[in-house]
Design an enzyme around this catalytic site. Structure first.
Site, PDB file in Angstrom:
ATOM      1  N   HIS A  49      46.979  33.222  50.010  1.00 32.22           N
ATOM      2  CA  HIS A  49      48.324  33.628  49.598  1.00 32.22           C
ATOM      3  C   HIS A  49      49.269  33.576  50.804  1.00 32.22           C
ATOM      4  CE1 HIS A  49      50.475  36.633  46.633  1.00 32.22           C
ATOM      5  NE2 HIS A  49      51.100  35.481  46.719  1.00 32.22           N
TER       6      HIS A  49
ATOM      7  N   HIS B 177      37.164  37.563  48.118  1.00 35.91           N
ATOM      8  CA  HIS B 177      38.360  38.324  47.761  1.00 35.91           C
ATOM      9  C   HIS B 177      39.398  38.282  48.893  1.00 35.91           C
ATOM     10  CE1 HIS B 177      40.563  41.872  46.015  1.00 35.91           C
ATOM     11  NE2 HIS B 177      40.887  42.007  47.290  1.00 35.91           N
ATOM     12  N   GLU B 178      38.965  38.637  50.079  1.00 31.59           N
ATOM     13  CA  GLU B 178      39.906  38.682  51.204  1.00 31.59           C
ATOM     14  C   GLU B 178      40.467  37.304  51.502  1.00 31.59           C
ATOM     15  OE1 GLU B 178      41.091  41.377  52.106  1.00 31.59           O
ATOM     16  OE2 GLU B 178      39.609  42.586  51.055  1.00 31.59           O
TER      17      GLU B 178
ATOM     18  N   HIS C 243      43.556  36.599  49.557  1.00 37.88           N
ATOM     19  CA  HIS C 243      44.775  37.083  50.222  1.00 37.88           C
ATOM     20  C   HIS C 243      45.181  36.111  51.327  1.00 37.88           C
ATOM     21  CE1 HIS C 243      44.914  40.973  48.267  1.00 37.88           C
ATOM     22  NE2 HIS C 243      43.761  41.370  48.753  1.00 37.88           N
TER      23      HIS C 243
HETATM   24 ZN   LIG Z   1      42.536  42.926  48.172  1.00 42.83          ZN
END
Ligand SMILES: [Zn+2]
Length: 733
Positions: free
Chosen positions: A524, A517-518, A521
């Protein structure tokens, strides 16, 4: 206002410089990786420059912060000077005798505050990741100064006049799409902050903001005090039957600390649900705890929040009206992907009946156990966690410790997370042990494109420690932007318990998913390819920012990726399929309850903030009950995750924004479907996601980015399926 670079730089310095994560509890500000450091740093006196590493642009690769040189005493002077420099830069723009141009006003504003953003990016993150009393004192001291600094710029009449003049003639400026969007963004941010108001109204606005800030402080202090005041004390340890030994020890210590040695104090946590309810066999005690939890802030006494909730709702409604909006929710949502009150209401009400129906099915499973045991009572909120645990054991029994040997940290990171990024985007990773960090167990990798071109730096800070806040998050120390030509330096943070020396770090499945998940980011931030700092990387609306990271979670369980990383750390054996199946099966367990309590809270948030000032009720709790009933979410065994009187997210954090987690998840579920439809783990799929969405930051309207990627508007179907909400309403049982 929240996507404004200036605002975010300030938020960063206040310790909010993080990309919020749905896995964490605390309300958080969205990403702040707009913190680009322009190449031309303001000149500093040589002696000071050598003394304070923030005064000059870092000489390290990618302008990575010089962690080995930064000391606690450097923050306050760099933040103070950063603010005064930005103020002077802004004053020069506002007071210029030249006619306003896009370059001398908007682009110039984008270049202001280099020192402040550079310092705030480091301070904001390390105040959470590696704090100490000195940094905490700086934080407290700076809060009011930042607030005044922000007001001074956003309500500067001369500056706004230049922005407005450009905005009004924007069609004649010959701007490219990103530049036009930047001008519009500045105009919007200033207008939303009140720049269009008369001087008298500006004063009223400041007074409202000030009262709201005070109310928010009182509210959160009341919440904290009420949590402490509502703990349940028991005198006989037999009443704690079922509770694990360490929890009993903690309760004894808590009672002792409260001056009741020999007794047991069960402290409360912020949510409506309370952890001991899972284990306590004593039903009367369970009911007592639940009652104490649900009545917090609304039972009279000095920590009562009922009137504050109503007053805040009224003030926000009045402020929104002054700024030209129907309601506070309309004001907030206009700046989000959702855009309108109607869109949010539709999402919440579309899901509510299915979620409650699912919760009722879960309740039926539990009632069956109660009846089989001859309990002779109907399931209530206080019983939910206790019987849910019984059902879970019956249906999916497995022990987390069976999994962990297959999830060794380095293996998960390199052969899982990095491998997925290689398969999808062609990325290569090279560890840079030569670059300095703020702790010896924090690691740095240089990231390269498939053709060998350098892309940026990735910093991994994975271990828990006492001076690190909870949860997991991403930040950008340096954000990509074309204006000053910076490349990204991004970091991921987790709280994985550190093993003793020489032992491998064996992770839980949840920690594995969080790592993917991290890194979503991080991608991104790393892939950002925009011109202006304002739009860099994760500088997107709050209801959009969790979407790319949630999508990246899908690779944790992709068969190809799993086969590459989920191997026993000693034997190298792949994880047994039967074990994996159990893990996947538990993912849907309890979704009825989880979705219902979340929706109820999100609906309360909207109900309060969709009121006009004259509609704000006198009776806070009666209004709450009515709002839940109207939404079909008044199912007593599943109370809202937070009730109005202890819902800090919406009173202090992001009002009218609690729906955002689910909104992001709709987009996430849709995107996972797209990957599956198109053959899953393939370079061309990754490249499509990167080109249409991950590289665009906030430079294009977020919903348009989704359409560019998906080819159409989002639909809620895939999310319903994932959360097990796709069964016909009022179905079996
Ligand atoms: Zn998050």
């Amino acid at each position: 206002m929240k996507t404004h670079r200036l605002t975010l730089a300030l938020a960063a310095a206040l310790g909010l410089s993080i990309t919020a994560c749905s896995k964490t509890e605390a309300p958080q500000a969205p990403a702040t990786d707009q913190a680009a450091a322009p190449a031309a740093a303001p000149a500093a006196a040589p002696a000071e420059a050598s003394a304070n590493p923030f005064f000059a642009v870092s000489a390290l690769p990618y302008q990575m912060p010089e962690f080995d040189k930064i000391k606690d005493e450097h923050y306050a002077p760099a933040l103070e000077r950063g603010m005064s420099e930005q103020r002077a830069e802004v004053d020069a723009i506002a007071g210029s005798s030249e006619a306003a141009t896009f370059e001398n006003t908007i682009v110039a504003l984008e270049k202001t505050g280099a020192l402040l953003t550079r310092t705030a990016a480091v301070f904001g993150n390390l105040a959470g990741a590696n704090t100490n009393p000195v940094m905490q004192a700086v934080q407290a001291d700076m809060a009011p100064k930042f607030s005044a600094h922000q007001d001074a710029i956003l309500l500067d009449g001369k500056l706004f006049a230049r922005i407005k003049q450009l905005y009004d003639g924007r069609d004649q400026l010959g701007l490219d799409a990103e530049s036009l969007r930047l001008l519009e963004r500045y105009h919007t941010d200033f207008v939303r902050a009140g720049a269009n108001l008369s001087d008298a109204d500006k004063e009223t606005l400041k007074a409202m903001n000030s009262e709201l800030a005070t109310l928010a402080t009182t509210f959160s202090q009341n919440v904290l005090k009420e949590v402490n005041a509502s703990g349940v004390t028991v005198t006989d340890v037999a009443e704690l039957d079922g509770l694990p030994a360490e929890a009993i020890t903690a309760a004894a210590e808590a009672a002792k600390a409260a001056g009741n040695e020999g007794q047991y104090l069960l402290a409360l946590q912020n949510t409506s649900g309370q952890p001991p309810l899972t284990n306590l066999t004593n039903r009367d005690l369970r009911k007592k705890i639940m009652e104490a939890s649900l009545t917090r802030g609304g039972r009279g006494g000095e920590f009562d929040n009922r009137d504050i909730v109503a007053r805040v709702a009224k003030l926000r409604a009045e402020r929104a009206a002054m700024l030209g909006y129907e309601t506070h929710a309309a004001y907030v949502l206009e700046d989000e992907t959702a855009k309108t009150v109607g869109a949010v209401n539709k999402l919440l009400s579309d899901l509510a009946p299915a979620a409650v129906a699912n919760a009722r099915r879960e309740a039926a499973d539990m009632q069956a156990i109660i009846d089989a045991e001859g309990g002779g009572f109907q399931l209530e909120a206080a019983d939910w966690a206790f019987y849910a645990e019984k059902v879970r054991k019956q249906k999916y029994d497995f022990d987390e410790s069976q999994l962990r040997p297959y999830f060794e940290l380095d293996n998960v990171l390199v052969n899982g997370v990095f491998f997925a990024a290689n398969q999808l985007y062609g990325l290569e990773f090279k560890e840079r042990k030569d670059l300095p960090t703020y702790r010896s167990d924090v690691r740095v990798w240089e990231v390269f494109e498939s053709d060998g071109k350098p892309l940026g730096l990735f910093i991994g800070d994975f271990y828990a420690r006492s001076n690190k806040r909870g949860g997991a998050w991403m930040n950008a120390y340096v954000a990509q932007n074309g204006l000053t030509g910076t490349s990204p330096v991004v970091a991921n943070h987790q709280n994985i318990p550190k093993p003793s020396d020489g032992q491998p770090t064996l992770m839980t499945f949840d920690e594995v998913t969080t790592m993917f998940h991290e890194f979503g980011h991080a991608l991104h931030g790393l892939f950002s390819n925009v011109k202006y700092p304002m739009f860099s990387g994760t500088s997107v609306p709050r209801d959009f920012v969790e979407y790319p990271s949630q999508v990246n979670e899908m690779w944790a369980t992709d068969p190809t990726i799993l086969a590459n990383y989920a191997k026993h750390h000693e034997t190298g054996e792949p994880i047994p399929q039967a074990l994996l199946d159990k893990v996947m099966a538990t993912e849907q367990f309890g979704q009825g309850h989880a979705t219902t309590e979340y929706l109820a809270a999100a609906m309360l948030d909207q109900s309060w903030h969709q009121l006009k000032a004259d509609q704000v009720p006198a009776d806070t709790l009666a209004f709450e009950a009515q709002a839940l009933k109207q939404a079909g979410l008044d199912y007593a065994p599943v109370p809202p995750r937070y009730r109005s009187t202890y819902f800090s997210h919406i009173m202090v954090g992001y009002s009218a924004g609690y729906y955002a987690y689910l909104w992001s998840e709709v987009l996430d579920a849709e995107s996972v479907e797209w990957f599956k439809e198109n053959g899953g783990l393939k370079r061309e799929n990754g490249d499509h996601f990167r080109q249409t969405l991950l590289s665009r930051g906030g430079s294009v309207d977020a919903m348009q980015l989704f359409r560019d990627f998906r080819g159409r508007d989002p639909e809620v179907g895939p999310l319903l399926l994932r959360r097990g909400l796709d069964n016909p309403i009022g179905g079996s049982k």
